[in-house]
Design a protein around this motif. Structure first.
Motif, PDB file in Angstrom:
ATOM      1  N   ALA A  45       0.817  -1.211   0.000  1.00 37.30           N
ATOM      2  CA  ALA A  45       0.000   0.000   0.000  1.00 37.30           C
ATOM      3  C   ALA A  45       0.851   1.262   0.000  1.00 37.30           C
ATOM      4  CB  ALA A  45      -0.930  -0.003   1.212  1.00 37.30           C
ATOM      5  N   GLU A  46       2.010   1.189   0.642  1.00 42.76           N
ATOM      6  CA  GLU A  46       2.890   2.360   0.752  1.00 42.76           C
ATOM      7  C   GLU A  46       3.966   2.402  -0.326  1.00 42.76           C
ATOM      8  OE1 GLU A  46       4.270   2.058   4.756  1.00 42.76           O
ATOM      9  OE2 GLU A  46       2.237   2.224   5.608  1.00 42.76           O
ATOM     10  N   GLY A  57      -7.436   1.220   0.364  1.00 41.88           N
ATOM     11  CA  GLY A  57      -8.388   1.036  -0.726  1.00 41.88           C
ATOM     12  C   GLY A  57      -7.769   0.688  -2.061  1.00 41.88           C
ATOM     13  N   GLY A  58      -6.460   0.813  -2.203  1.00 40.59           N
ATOM     14  CA  GLY A  58      -5.819   0.561  -3.490  1.00 40.59           C
ATOM     15  C   GLY A  58      -5.307  -0.846  -3.695  1.00 40.59           C
ATOM     16  N   LEU A  59      -5.631  -1.769  -2.805  1.00 37.44           N
ATOM     17  CA  LEU A  59      -5.155  -3.147  -2.939  1.00 37.44           C
ATOM     18  C   LEU A  59      -5.913  -3.866  -4.049  1.00 37.44           C
ATOM     19  CD1 LEU A  59      -4.915  -4.148   0.841  1.00 37.44           C
ATOM     20  CD2 LEU A  59      -3.083  -3.293  -0.645  1.00 37.44           C
ATOM     21  N   ASP A 105      -1.709   0.821  -8.538  1.00 37.19           N
ATOM     22  CA  ASP A 105      -0.685   1.573  -9.274  1.00 37.19           C
ATOM     23  C   ASP A 105       0.199   0.677 -10.148  1.00 37.19           C
ATOM     24  OD1 ASP A 105      -1.497   3.940  -8.090  1.00 37.19           O
ATOM     25  OD2 ASP A 105      -0.114   3.743  -6.414  1.00 37.19           O
ATOM     26  N   GLN A 106       0.166  -0.623  -9.885  1.00 32.17           N
ATOM     27  CA  GLN A 106       1.005  -1.536 -10.662  1.00 32.17           C
ATOM     28  C   GLN A 106       0.474  -1.618 -12.097  1.00 32.17           C
ATOM     29  OE1 GLN A 106       4.246  -3.070 -11.023  1.00 32.17           O
ATOM     30  NE2 GLN A 106       3.740  -3.287  -8.863  1.00 32.17           N
ATOM     31  N   LEU A 160      -7.564 -10.611   6.292  1.00 31.18           N
ATOM     32  CA  LEU A 160      -6.813  -9.388   6.565  1.00 31.18           C
ATOM     33  C   LEU A 160      -6.904  -8.406   5.402  1.00 31.18           C
ATOM     34  CD1 LEU A 160      -3.613 -10.453   8.522  1.00 31.18           C
ATOM     35  CD2 LEU A 160      -5.649  -9.304   9.350  1.00 31.18           C
ATOM     36  N   LEU A 161      -6.954  -8.905   4.182  1.00 31.47           N
ATOM     37  CA  LEU A 161      -7.134  -8.022   3.030  1.00 31.47           C
ATOM     38  C   LEU A 161      -8.491  -7.308   3.117  1.00 31.47           C
ATOM     39  CD1 LEU A 161      -5.695 -10.288   0.206  1.00 31.47           C
ATOM     40  CD2 LEU A 161      -4.727  -8.109   0.977  1.00 31.47           C
ATOM     41  N   LYS A 162      -9.491  -8.030   3.570  1.00 31.39           N
ATOM     42  CA  LYS A 162     -10.818  -7.439   3.751  1.00 31.39           C
ATOM     43  C   LYS A 162     -10.770  -6.354   4.814  1.00 31.39           C
ATOM     44  CE  LYS A 162     -15.490  -8.653   5.334  1.00 31.39           C
ATOM     45  NZ  LYS A 162     -16.352  -9.756   5.825  1.00 31.39           N
TER      46      LYS A 162
END
Length: 328
Positions: free
Chosen positions: A83-84, A113-115, A270-271, A96-98
């Protein structure tokens, strides 16, 4: 016009020097490195990331990109790293992703929110390794005992307190330590702890290591009531049975039932679509080779790899899964 031989040779050399760089020179350019934040070196996360990198890097020169497995403290650390922008990819449990996407503990006030999901992996199982001489046979037997719950930021540590409370144990009933799970087998054999809790894929190196010492160990099953209570309230968790065939030196106590949650290889929005597409394509087109890299991957199917609903699928991954007919 007549050109003398020395002049002709000079003109020929000049012509060669003006040509574009040869392919060999182009291949010598440094590859772009994409890191996978995984887990401790004895963890199933580390094994899965190594398998991913090994299969993909067979084509690294052609793609100009290389995957690098980077050890970490576990799921929470992996989510934060991706995320960072400190890691390109990571591995974490669906639960954990949830939580990260929703901004709930331990991400209060900083929702991730960007995962984006890349592909589903194997299930991680709640596993409690206990010394036979500790007298621990069920979770309530942990009362008054020394339990290692993993390093802060790991999935083990995040879930331990909730699991103990749901088993009828108050926070002060168990003497907890927060060492990395990679150190737990040694701590158990030295007598510094009585048991340790980890959430891992099987077979797992820490269990094999813990069972290879003089101090005999067993795996503690979860009670039916706890399993039903948890799975009723959380569809991301499912009942599983730990495969004891992998652990010949663990004291046999019958069927060891537990809870499992699926792991996911993920990235950020962003990937680039192309880089994610390439990763998924190489893994899925070499799926048998990928699964042979470690026993935890043997039962994974392409359908499971494509079926992730907890966070949005990255467009690059979705592109390959659609081309393969795995998703509509």
């Amino acid at each position: 016009m007549h050109v003398c031989r020395p002049a002709a040779r000079f003109l020929a050399l000049l012509a060669v020097a003006s040509l574009p760089l040869a392919p060999s020179r182009l291949l010598a350019a440094p590859l772009q490195s994409f890191s996978i934040s995984s887990g401790t070196t004895t963890s199933s996360y580390y094994a899965a990331a190594s398998a991913t990198a090994k299969v993909f890097n067979r084509k690294s020169a052609a793609y100009g990109m290389k995957l690098a497995n980077v050890a970490s403290a576990g799921s929470v650390a992996n989510i934060d790293a991706v995320a960072e922008g400190r890691a390109s990819f990571g591995i974490a449990e669906t639960e954990l992703l949830k939580r990260a996407a929703q901004g709930v503990r331990p991400w209060e006030g900083k929702a991730r929110g960007g995962l984006r999901a890349v592909m589903g992996l194997y299930p991680a199982t709640v596993t409690i390794v206990a010394a036979v001489d500790s007298g621990i046979k069920r979770v309530p037997d942990l009362k008054g005992k020394r339990l290692n719950v993993g390093a802060p930021g790991s999935i083990d540590n995040t879930y331990a307190s909730a699991l103990l409370q749901m088993s009828g144990l108050n926070p002060g009933d168990v003497i907890t330590a927060q060492h990395s799970t990679a150190l737990a087998p040694e701590l158990l054999q030295k007598g510094d702890i009585d048991a340790y809790l980890c959430i891992v894929g099987h077979p797992n190196l820490t269990v094999l290591e813990a069972s290879s010492g003089k101090r005999k160990v067993l795996l503690v099953p979860l009670d039916d009531t706890l399993i039903k209570q948890v799975t009723l309230n959380n569809p991301l968790l499912a009942p599983v049975v730990i495969p004891m065939r992998f652990y010949p030196n663990v004291r046999e106590t019958g069927i060891v039932q537990s809870l499992g949650v699926r792991n996911v290889l993920f990235t950020s929005s962003d990937q680039s679509d192309e880089s994610v597409y390439r990763v998924v394509r190489e893994i899925l087109t070499n799926f048998d080779l990928f699964r042979r890299q470690h026993p935890i991957l043997q039962d994974l199917t392409p359908e499971q790899a494509a079926r992730i609903t907890v966070i949005p699928l990255h467009p690059g991954a979705a592109r390959y899964f659609k081309e393969s007919g795995l998703i509509p």
